[in-house]
Design a protein around this motif. Structure first.
Motif, PDB file in Angstrom:
ATOM      1  N   LYS A  27       0.817  -1.214   0.000  1.00 42.89           N
ATOM      2  CA  LYS A  27       0.000   0.000   0.000  1.00 42.89           C
ATOM      3  C   LYS A  27       0.856   1.271   0.000  1.00 42.89           C
ATOM      4  O   LYS A  27       0.592   2.214  -0.739  1.00 42.89           O
ATOM      5  N   LYS A 101      -7.810  -8.752 -12.042  1.00 44.35           N
ATOM      6  CA  LYS A 101      -7.309  -8.018 -10.869  1.00 44.35           C
ATOM      7  C   LYS A 101      -7.532  -6.506 -11.024  1.00 44.35           C
ATOM      8  O   LYS A 101      -7.931  -5.836 -10.079  1.00 44.35           O
ATOM      9  N   HIS A 106      -7.360  -3.417  -8.323  1.00 48.42           N
ATOM     10  CA  HIS A 106      -5.963  -3.579  -7.902  1.00 48.42           C
ATOM     11  C   HIS A 106      -5.045  -2.864  -8.900  1.00 48.42           C
ATOM     12  O   HIS A 106      -4.753  -3.391  -9.968  1.00 48.42           O
ATOM     13  N   ASN A 108      -2.045  -1.308  -7.701  1.00 52.84           N
ATOM     14  CA  ASN A 108      -0.767  -1.059  -7.025  1.00 52.84           C
ATOM     15  C   ASN A 108       0.402  -1.678  -7.768  1.00 52.84           C
ATOM     16  O   ASN A 108       1.536  -1.566  -7.336  1.00 52.84           O
TER      17      ASN A 108
END
Length: 194
Positions: A27, A101, A106, A108
């Protein structure tokens, strides 16, 4: 009996630290996350953290290993979920995995690619561990293409790996699964060309 239960408790605590550190590094990034954050989140002491991992870099290596082990297994299961699929179609499912994903939100990027970027020329062991992961993905692509009797499957696997990694990086910027779709289409064209 006491030693077995103590050992199981230590192993569980170590696993808890790795999972928390993994989520936090993913994160916030590696350099932006201090060991104090991991200590606060898991309720462990600095002494315990260093006893298990030796250093922050040791903890990062443990999180990379955790990601590598789980992700390779997940991807392998994903691409082999249709036993009747042709090898090229199986290999292209690696992009479907990325699309799925991304559509789940998602963005990241790849944990290992993020670590490699932050530790280039700063952490030899971390870089080597990251390289192991990407080599594993490339070997998976190679093996699938070889199964399909594709000529120059090694060279093609490198090209597909470039599309795979590029799609991940680009999706961090665009925050869109369309990047993965474009990469999949390009990979399909490369396979048809061969």
């Amino acid at each position: 009996m006491k030693n077995n239960s103590e050992s199981a408790a230590k192993s569980l605590k170590r696993e808890e630290m790795v999972k928390f550190a993994f989520d936090t590094f993913y994160k916030n990034g590696f350099h932006a996350t201090g060991v104090d954050t991991v200590m606060e989140g898991t309720g462990i002491s600095k002494r315990t953290l260093y006893k298990h991992f030796g250093s922050k870099e040791g903890l990062i290596l443990a999180t990379i290993d955790y990601y590598r082990t789980n992700m390779l297994e997940i991807i392998l299961g994903y691409i082999n979920s249709n036993p009747n699929a042709q090898p090229v179609d199986k290999m292209l499912r690696i992009f479907d995995f990325l699309i799925e994903k991304a559509e789940e939100g998602h963005y990241n990027g790849c944990f290992v690619m993020n670590a490699k970027t932050e530790y280039t020329n700063k952490g030899t062991e971390i870089e080597a561990s990251c390289d192991q992961y990407t080599a594993g993905i490339q070997q998976l692509i190679e093996a699938t293409l070889k199964e399909g009797n594709i000529l120059d499957y090694n060279e093609l696997a490198v090209q597909i790996m470039m599309l795979f990694e590029g799609a991940i990086i680009r999706s961090k910027v665009t925050r869109s699964a369309n990047t993965m779709r474009l990469a999949k289409n390009a990979a399909r064209m490369l396979c048809e060309y061969k």
